[in-house]
Design a protein around this motif. Structure first.
Motif, PDB file in Angstrom:
ATOM      1  N   LEU A 139      36.827  37.122  47.695  1.00  0.00           N
ATOM      2  CA  LEU A 139      37.203  38.119  46.799  1.00  0.00           C
ATOM      3  C   LEU A 139      38.799  38.757  47.287  1.00  0.00           C
ATOM      4  O   LEU A 139      39.059  38.649  48.332  1.00  0.00           O
ATOM      5  CB  LEU A 139      36.316  39.414  46.855  1.00  0.00           C
ATOM      6  CG  LEU A 139      35.202  39.377  45.954  1.00  0.00           C
ATOM      7  CD1 LEU A 139      34.060  38.135  46.646  1.00  0.00           C
ATOM      8  CD2 LEU A 139      34.236  40.808  46.231  1.00  0.00           C
ATOM      9  N   ASP A 140      39.424  38.959  46.315  1.00  0.00           N
ATOM     10  CA  ASP A 140      40.766  39.459  46.735  1.00  0.00           C
ATOM     11  C   ASP A 140      40.789  40.720  46.901  1.00  0.00           C
ATOM     12  O   ASP A 140      39.641  41.783  46.786  1.00  0.00           O
ATOM     13  CB  ASP A 140      41.870  39.088  45.767  1.00  0.00           C
ATOM     14  CG  ASP A 140      41.731  39.835  44.457  1.00  0.00           C
ATOM     15  OD1 ASP A 140      40.884  40.759  44.122  1.00  0.00           O
ATOM     16  OD2 ASP A 140      42.120  39.301  43.200  1.00  0.00           O
ATOM     17  N   THR A 158      37.919  35.061  43.833  1.00  0.00           N
ATOM     18  CA  THR A 158      39.100  33.828  43.720  1.00  0.00           C
ATOM     19  C   THR A 158      38.540  32.463  44.082  1.00  0.00           C
ATOM     20  O   THR A 158      38.931  31.484  43.535  1.00  0.00           O
ATOM     21  CB  THR A 158      39.989  34.165  44.594  1.00  0.00           C
ATOM     22  OG1 THR A 158      39.593  34.287  45.989  1.00  0.00           O
ATOM     23  CG2 THR A 158      40.762  35.493  44.185  1.00  0.00           C
ATOM     24  N   HIS A 210      38.323  40.837  42.850  1.00  0.00           N
ATOM     25  CA  HIS A 210      38.008  39.718  42.014  1.00  0.00           C
ATOM     26  C   HIS A 210      37.600  38.430  42.734  1.00  0.00           C
ATOM     27  O   HIS A 210      38.436  38.345  43.715  1.00  0.00           O
ATOM     28  CB  HIS A 210      39.433  39.590  41.186  1.00  0.00           C
ATOM     29  CG  HIS A 210      39.987  40.830  40.606  1.00  0.00           C
ATOM     30  ND1 HIS A 210      39.058  41.162  39.211  1.00  0.00           N
ATOM     31  CD2 HIS A 210      40.840  41.383  40.622  1.00  0.00           C
ATOM     32  CE1 HIS A 210      39.775  42.111  38.956  1.00  0.00           C
ATOM     33  NE2 HIS A 210      40.761  42.566  39.698  1.00  0.00           N
ATOM     34  N   ARG A 233      27.638  44.985  36.710  1.00  0.00           N
ATOM     35  CA  ARG A 233      27.991  43.518  37.028  1.00  0.00           C
ATOM     36  C   ARG A 233      27.116  42.992  38.157  1.00  0.00           C
ATOM     37  O   ARG A 233      26.688  43.911  38.989  1.00  0.00           O
ATOM     38  CB  ARG A 233      29.310  43.373  37.529  1.00  0.00           C
ATOM     39  CG  ARG A 233      30.485  43.541  36.247  1.00  0.00           C
ATOM     40  CD  ARG A 233      31.972  43.833  36.863  1.00  0.00           C
ATOM     41  NE  ARG A 233      32.374  42.804  37.891  1.00  0.00           N
ATOM     42  CZ  ARG A 233      33.339  42.849  38.747  1.00  0.00           C
ATOM     43  NH1 ARG A 233      34.142  43.761  38.644  1.00  0.00           N
ATOM     44  NH2 ARG A 233      33.737  41.932  39.499  1.00  0.00           N
ATOM     45  N   THR A 291      42.122  39.052  51.598  1.00  0.00           N
ATOM     46  CA  THR A 291      40.904  38.483  50.951  1.00  0.00           C
ATOM     47  C   THR A 291      39.910  38.867  51.954  1.00  0.00           C
ATOM     48  O   THR A 291      39.819  38.852  53.027  1.00  0.00           O
ATOM     49  CB  THR A 291      41.192  37.027  50.593  1.00  0.00           C
ATOM     50  OG1 THR A 291      41.357  36.340  51.821  1.00  0.00           O
ATOM     51  CG2 THR A 291      42.379  36.598  49.791  1.00  0.00           C
ATOM     52  N   GLY A 317      31.853  34.016  39.255  1.00  0.00           N
ATOM     53  CA  GLY A 317      33.005  34.825  39.127  1.00  0.00           C
ATOM     54  C   GLY A 317      33.433  35.113  37.793  1.00  0.00           C
ATOM     55  O   GLY A 317      33.686  36.232  37.355  1.00  0.00           O
ATOM     56  N   ARG A 318      33.624  33.811  37.042  1.00  0.00           N
ATOM     57  CA  ARG A 318      33.905  34.158  35.519  1.00  0.00           C
ATOM     58  C   ARG A 318      32.942  34.815  34.852  1.00  0.00           C
ATOM     59  O   ARG A 318      33.336  35.404  33.978  1.00  0.00           O
ATOM     60  CB  ARG A 318      34.275  32.520  35.162  1.00  0.00           C
ATOM     61  CG  ARG A 318      35.339  31.857  35.642  1.00  0.00           C
ATOM     62  CD  ARG A 318      36.708  32.307  35.218  1.00  0.00           C
ATOM     63  NE  ARG A 318      36.879  32.083  33.732  1.00  0.00           N
ATOM     64  CZ  ARG A 318      37.478  31.123  33.187  1.00  0.00           C
ATOM     65  NH1 ARG A 318      37.727  30.206  33.985  1.00  0.00           N
ATOM     66  NH2 ARG A 318      37.351  30.923  32.122  1.00  0.00           N
ATOM     67  N   GLU A 372      33.083  38.574  35.578  1.00  0.00           N
ATOM     68  CA  GLU A 372      34.126  39.301  35.229  1.00  0.00           C
ATOM     69  C   GLU A 372      34.381  39.020  33.517  1.00  0.00           C
ATOM     70  O   GLU A 372      35.488  39.305  33.019  1.00  0.00           O
ATOM     71  CB  GLU A 372      35.154  39.239  35.771  1.00  0.00           C
ATOM     72  CG  GLU A 372      35.147  39.498  37.279  1.00  0.00           C
ATOM     73  CD  GLU A 372      36.477  39.464  38.399  1.00  0.00           C
ATOM     74  OE1 GLU A 372      37.622  39.396  37.693  1.00  0.00           O
ATOM     75  OE2 GLU A 372      36.306  39.308  39.367  1.00  0.00           O
TER      76      GLU A 372
END
Length: 726
Positions: A22-23, A29, A27, A428, A2, A52-53, A56
């Motif tokens: 971020l992973d 997390t 993404h 994004r 991460t 984040g939601r 994405e």
């Protein structure tokens, strides 16, 4: 594996610092408040926690769409831009072109840098934005008083002893035209140090519940209340302006017609309360008056905003620590070449005046529907959903269907963009750089922070590249828009005495600029030429310094600077601009009118901002619901139960009721941004609600600014199943 990265939240005006995890796939997390940000100090709200939601969201568009009949086809970027060019080429007269800029443009680096070149390239005066559905009265009042529409004083929250707040609910909005991360904490600190907070609002909002005192006021009557306070200051010899002004006698004369006893009946505020508020303001060691959207979106919005700063001047609290002060943003706006004015041109159909280079969005449908030379046939929308946000949205919805061609720069297929012929989705948020050009001009402490892109674009054009390409298509020119703008800015700077670079070589300066993109290089230029910039000799600020300080930089508390900000022709504060004094007569003429039995107002939610946040699961439900707040006494009096029919001059809605004594009798409230029935956005469609702008009236605007009227809309309420004779 991460990684931890830092980012400014772009979802509201609080500009909070975020720490993201971020992973290895990029993404998000987890999202936390950035404790090392010197401005927000770790504060975070539910919107920021859901970044984040939102970033994405599977319903976000990733490729351009072209509409063919009722169907949509994904296409490549070159085909999409070719379709835009073909549509614009059919516009023989640029007076038939229009552009609408939505609220997220103020939260976007690309929107701030590329909106103006796009407007210029279109060559049209048909410019519309969310500003005339929100804040234009403040810009007009500030422009007429101080000479510049962005010279907006903000309350010095961290040092004031007394804050009078009208029509604002920062515990849920996070602040507006007053950039203050952790607004709730700042208000609690004000009270904790022995200060006093008074909130004037038709609802006992979360902010009002925190205050030392909440004063109920009838919607749309704020100007009467403020005039009653001004009258008292003059009557009791409490006026003590700390600056030279023009128009003091004219304000005194105007205030004679609004004694507390006269305005009390109109506002619902007892005369003795009005007098006491005036005395408290005058007696406080430091004080500030602050008013926002509830007062702007009313019939006398500009008068209310003017009176806010009249009070700040009369009590000696303008431009002093603890009062209402002017921020010094790191990318300071330039000097205005001529005195500010309004009405330089008018709309074709209703002859509504221009303000700040814009026409009122309340007349956009007129311009599309009404035949004749200059009828709007081509429209670009950028990050806006006016079908849900503009007055009488149903009419605008139908009008968009009559356009010959429409282009939307937007991440969603929504209630507005469904009318477009071409949709161009920006990347994004985490793929975009971020700097708050607009919002840091209203910050309660001077501060700067830049967030570089966190994720690669993967072949997609940036939002800046999309807008720049549209500008080049509209202008018919070829080349690099950023290089052209940078060259012009450098040329002007080298010819301007006192700029710090006068007489220097443009090419040499250009070679000193850093940045991976044109937008970053323009930011570097603005920082270096700004009031803390390394080129000016006043500091060492640059893009490099912001990159080396990813948590942001504290640039110090607000300082008195009226002399730098004031741009009026007289060099004085214009306390009684002629346009405003003239509109006072209209206010006076309505003083004795009987108010409507029931009026409608809007409502903010902590977990919402605009319609696009309704497609994030964690942000809908709970208190973030589309209900009609109504006083229990009105429920009983009208024989209501469960839900009711709300009717206005423009439409009707059936809405679930939320009885609550937090709203005064005779007032009902619906939140904005809802009305997603049939939406292609999956979460929003499941929580559709109704659009309050089915009820609002586009024919009523604030005369001086053209701002739409959303507060104080006359309505009737009846039980469902009851037929009302029309």
């Amino acid at each position: 594996m991460t990684s931890t990265v830092h980012r400014t939240c772009p979802l509201c005006e609080a500009v909070c610092g975020l720490t993201l995890t971020l992973d290895e796939g990029g993404h998000v997390t987890s999202v936390r408040g950035d404790k090392d940000d010197p401005f927000s100090k770790g504060f975070i709200c539910p919107k920021g926690a859901s970044l984040g939601r939102l970033d994405e969201d599977p319903d976000r568009l990733s490729r351009p769409l072209i509409r063919e009949g009722d169907l949509w086809r994904e296409v490549g970027w070159e085909e999409a831009f070719a379709a835009v060019k073909a549509g614009l080429d059919r516009v023989a007269d640029r007076r038939s072109a229009a552009i609408y800029l939505g609220n997220p443009n103020a939260h976007s680096m690309a929107g701030a840098l590329y909106g103006a070149p796009l407007i210029k390239a279109l060559g049209t005066r048909n410019v519309y934005s969310a500003s005339t559905a929100d804040q234009m009265p403040k810009h007009v009042a500030s422009g007429l008083m101080f000479g510049h529409p962005l010279a907006i004083p903000v309350p010095d929250l961290d040092r004031t002893d007394y804050l009078l707040m009208l029509g604002a609910n920062p515990l849920e909005s996070n602040g507006s035209l007053c950039t203050a991360p952790d607004f709730p904490g700042r208000l609690k600190a004000l009270r904790g140090r022995g200060g006093r907070l008074v909130v004037v609002d038709p609802r006992r909002t979360r902010t009002a519940a925190l205050a030392d005192e909440h004063v109920f006021v009838r919607p749309g009557t704020d100007a009467y209340l403020l005039f009653g306070i001004v009258h008292t200051l003059f009557a009791e010899d409490l006026v003590k302006p700390s600056h030279q002004v023009n128009g003091l006698a004219e304000v005194r004369e105007a205030a004679k017609h609004f004694p507390p006893e006269a305005v009390s009946g109109r506002t619902g505020v007892p005369a003795e309360v009005i007098v006491r508020l005036a005395r408290e303001l005058a007696a406080a060691r430091t004080a500030a008056v602050y008013a926002r959207i509830g007062t702007c979106t009313a019939e006398f919005g500009t008068l209310a905003q003017w009176l806010v700063d009249v009070l700040n001047v009369l009590t000696g609290n303008l431009d002093r620590p603890g009062g209402a002060m002017f921020p010094k943003p790191a990318t300071e706006f330039g000097a205005r070449r001529r005195p500010y004015t309004v009405g330089r041109w008018k709309s074709r159909v209703r002859e509504l005046p221009e303000s700040n280079g814009e026409l009122p969005v309340a007349t956009l449908a007129d311009e599309i529907e009404t035949p004749g030379e200059g009828r709007v046939t081509f429209l670009i929308t950028v990050a806006g959903n006016p079908v849900l946000s503009a007055p009488h949205g149903a009419r605008l919805d139908a009008a968009f269907g009559r356009l010959d061609f429409m282009v939307s720069v937007d991440p969603y297929l929504n209630e507005t963009t469904r009318h477009a012929n071409v949709i161009l989705p920006p990347p994004r948020m985490l793929q975009s750089g971020h700097y708050d050009f607009a919002l840091l001009g209203f910050a309660v402490r001077n501060y700067a922070r830049y967030s570089p892109p966190l994720l690669p674009l993967d072949g997609q054009p940036s939002e800046a590249q999309i807008l720049a390409r549209l500008a080049m298509i509209a202008s018919g020119l070829e080349g690099d828009l950023d290089e052209f703008v940078i060259g012009e800015m450098l040329r002007k700077a080298t010819e301007t005495p006192g700029s710090g670079v006068e007489g220097r070589d443009v090419a040499g300066l250009r070679a000193e600029l850093e940045g991976e993109t044109g937008g970053e290089r323009r930011l570097d230029l603005m920082l270096k030429l700004g009031p803390y910039g390394e080129w000016t000799g006043k500091g060492d600020l640059s893009l490099r310094k912001l990159l080396d300080n990813p948590h942001g930089l504290d640039l110090g508390p607000l300082e008195p600077r009226l002399g730098e900000v004031l741009k009026t022709a007289s060099g004085l504060i214009e306390l009684a601009p002629p346009q405003i004094v003239e509109d006072v007569e209209r206010l006076r003429g309505k003083l004795e009118e009987d108010p409507p039995e029931i009026v409608l107002i809007g409502r903010r939610h902590l977990r919402s901002n605009n319609s696009w946040l309704h497609n994030v699961g964690p942000l809908v439900g709970g208190s973030n619901t589309c209900t009609l707040q109504i006083n229990p006494a009105d429920v009983t009096r009208l024989g209501l139960d469960g839900e009711a029919v709300v009717r206005s001059a423009k439409g009707q809605l059936t809405v679930p009721l939320e009885p609550t004594d937090t709203i005064m009798p005779g007032v009902v409230s619906l939140p904005h941004g809802w009305g997603h029935a049939g939406s292609s956005q999956s979460v929003a469609a499941e929580h559709a609600g109704v659009s309050v702008n089915t009820l609002t009236d586009e024919s009523t605007v604030d005369v001086l600014s053209g701002n739409a009227v959303f507060n104080g809309v006359p309505v009737t309420i009846s039980p469902t199943g009851v037929i009302i004779a029309q």
